[in-house]
Design a protein around this motif. Structure first.
Motif, PDB file in Angstrom:
ATOM      1  N   ALA A  69       3.883   7.388  -1.915  1.00 50.10           N
ATOM      2  CA  ALA A  69       3.443   5.697  -2.209  1.00 50.10           C
ATOM      3  C   ALA A  69       3.337   5.747  -3.624  1.00 50.10           C
ATOM      4  CB  ALA A  69       1.904   5.799  -1.668  1.00 50.10           C
ATOM      5  N   LEU A  70       2.607   6.833  -4.476  1.00 51.74           N
ATOM      6  CA  LEU A  70       2.407   6.727  -5.860  1.00 51.74           C
ATOM      7  C   LEU A  70       3.693   6.725  -6.557  1.00 51.74           C
ATOM      8  CD1 LEU A  70      -0.516   9.157  -6.284  1.00 51.74           C
ATOM      9  CD2 LEU A  70      -0.525   6.787  -6.809  1.00 51.74           C
ATOM     10  N   SER A  71       4.681   7.535  -6.284  1.00 60.19           N
ATOM     11  CA  SER A  71       6.128   7.536  -6.646  1.00 60.19           C
ATOM     12  C   SER A  71       6.691   6.308  -6.588  1.00 60.19           C
ATOM     13  CB  SER A  71       6.809   8.575  -6.237  1.00 60.19           C
ATOM     14  OG  SER A  71       6.240   9.873  -6.254  1.00 60.19           O
ATOM     15  N   PHE A  72       6.851   5.605  -5.620  1.00 55.79           N
ATOM     16  CA  PHE A  72       7.616   4.519  -5.374  1.00 55.79           C
ATOM     17  C   PHE A  72       6.712   3.300  -6.064  1.00 55.79           C
ATOM     18  CE2 PHE A  72       9.478   1.010  -2.637  1.00 55.79           C
ATOM     19  CZ  PHE A  72      10.744   1.240  -3.030  1.00 55.79           C
ATOM     20  N   ASP A 123       2.300  -6.068  10.202  1.00 56.94           N
ATOM     21  CA  ASP A 123       0.791  -5.521   9.728  1.00 56.94           C
ATOM     22  C   ASP A 123       0.830  -4.130   9.653  1.00 56.94           C
ATOM     23  OD1 ASP A 123      -0.418  -8.124  10.596  1.00 56.94           O
ATOM     24  OD2 ASP A 123       0.279  -7.708  12.779  1.00 56.94           O
ATOM     25  N   TYR A 124       1.799  -3.302   9.898  1.00 57.24           N
ATOM     26  CA  TYR A 124       1.722  -1.868   9.937  1.00 57.24           C
ATOM     27  C   TYR A 124       2.932  -1.470  10.077  1.00 57.24           C
ATOM     28  CZ  TYR A 124      -2.979  -2.169  12.019  1.00 57.24           C
ATOM     29  OH  TYR A 124      -4.182  -2.388  12.129  1.00 57.24           O
ATOM     30  N   ILE A 125       3.374  -0.469   9.113  1.00 48.84           N
ATOM     31  CA  ILE A 125       4.675   0.251   9.184  1.00 48.84           C
ATOM     32  C   ILE A 125       4.388   1.603   9.649  1.00 48.84           C
ATOM     33  CG2 ILE A 125       6.458   1.340   7.832  1.00 48.84           C
ATOM     34  CD1 ILE A 125       6.131  -1.025   5.725  1.00 48.84           C
ATOM     35  N   SER A 143       5.014   0.822   2.397  1.00 46.53           N
ATOM     36  CA  SER A 143       3.642   0.313   2.982  1.00 46.53           C
ATOM     37  C   SER A 143       2.665   0.029   1.508  1.00 46.53           C
ATOM     38  CB  SER A 143       2.947   1.375   3.688  1.00 46.53           C
ATOM     39  OG  SER A 143       3.641   1.397   4.879  1.00 46.53           O
ATOM     40  N   PHE A 144       2.644   1.131   0.663  1.00 45.03           N
ATOM     41  CA  PHE A 144       1.763   1.274  -0.490  1.00 45.03           C
ATOM     42  C   PHE A 144       2.189  -0.067  -1.410  1.00 45.03           C
ATOM     43  CE2 PHE A 144      -0.209   2.904  -4.283  1.00 45.03           C
ATOM     44  CZ  PHE A 144      -1.514   2.787  -3.791  1.00 45.03           C
TER      45      PHE A 144
END
Lengths: 172, 172
Positions: free
Chosen positions: B66-69, A51-53, A68-69
């Motif tokens: 997050a955006l990069s990956f 559910d979470y990292i 996560s993203f």
């Protein structure tokens, strides 16, 4: 994964004499390489469905947030003392000389939710172990750990609960 | 984007008296919410096609990574002093009281490559401006900045090169 070591720079005597620092920043700057090295962790997430990292400040934020993203999982920061606002839970842990502390926000995760702790490097296991305690004190169901790099001779894995999975991609 | 403010906790007198801290951690823990708030930045990346996204330690690592990956763009960390191994370039900048410093690794980006600097918050603009200088000193073509939150009354935007785009999602 042996060939991925060529993307890791070894820096002698950093941050202090006698330590050979593993610099994994060269991986992040090449998206294909980064994705390749992260494939085992992405597979782990698909199969274990956390559910979470939780990411450990600050280098751990990089991989934890990325995973996560992309995989649409909640991200929760675990930070050094006095960095998180509001009510926090803290855990102290021993260093070679002295002590350090990590914190998590109260109410940051749903009770009994499944949580994976992610960091860039597993060394002595002190911070990883403390992060795991924080997840449990915050009410989470800690299901395992994931690291990009593991320094196996430091035995950090032995400090972590043997009932949990401990995944690392590049082992030294 | 006004309604996204309800996900930001305001913490009075943190990290010191008189400051109302904007806590955006509640956004990260809800993947749908996080993705929604990041949509304008994802669109910005699709249209401007940077070669690298540079994130400022440590909260800026979260959004930048997050955006990069997800969008398969190189990620480059900009860090506080003495955290990056190997040869680094540094820039000092003024704080309200005293001075601070940010560093980037030499040879971390290709010459003339397009770079966006990402951080969670634009306040006085000191660290963002310093980060931009670092990108240029490292040989990059700084094309703009992106932030999740902007505190407009602090005028940080005015410290940044007016030829560049400065995108922020939630404005106070």
């Amino acid at each position: 994964m042996e060939d991925l070591k060529k993307y890791i720079n070894e820096i002698i005597d950093f941050p202090k004499d006698g330590i050979v620092f593993k610099d994994i920043n060269p991986i992040y700057k090449e998206p294909k390489r980064w994705n390749e090295i992260m494939l085992p962790l992405q597979k782990l997430i698909s199969t274990t469905k956390p559910d979470y990292i939780a990411g450990i400040e600050s280098r751990g934020f990089i991989s934890a947030s990325a995973l996560s993203f992309k995989h649409e999982i909640g991200f929760v920061p675990i930070r050094k003392p006095n960095k998180l606002p509001g009510k926090v839970i803290g855990v102290n842990y021993k260093l070679e000389y002295g002590e350090d502390r990590l914190e998590i926000q109260q109410n940051s995760i749903e009770k009994d939710s499944k949580v994976i702790v992610v960091d860039d490097l597993l060394a002595t296991g002190g911070s990883a172990s403390a992060a795991g305690k924080l997840i449990r004190e915050a009410g989470g169901n800690l299901i395992g750990y994931a690291f990009l790099v593991e320094l196996t001779e430091l035995g950090g894995r032995n400090k972590l609960d043997s009932n949990l999975f401990v995944e690392s991609i590049i082992k030294y």
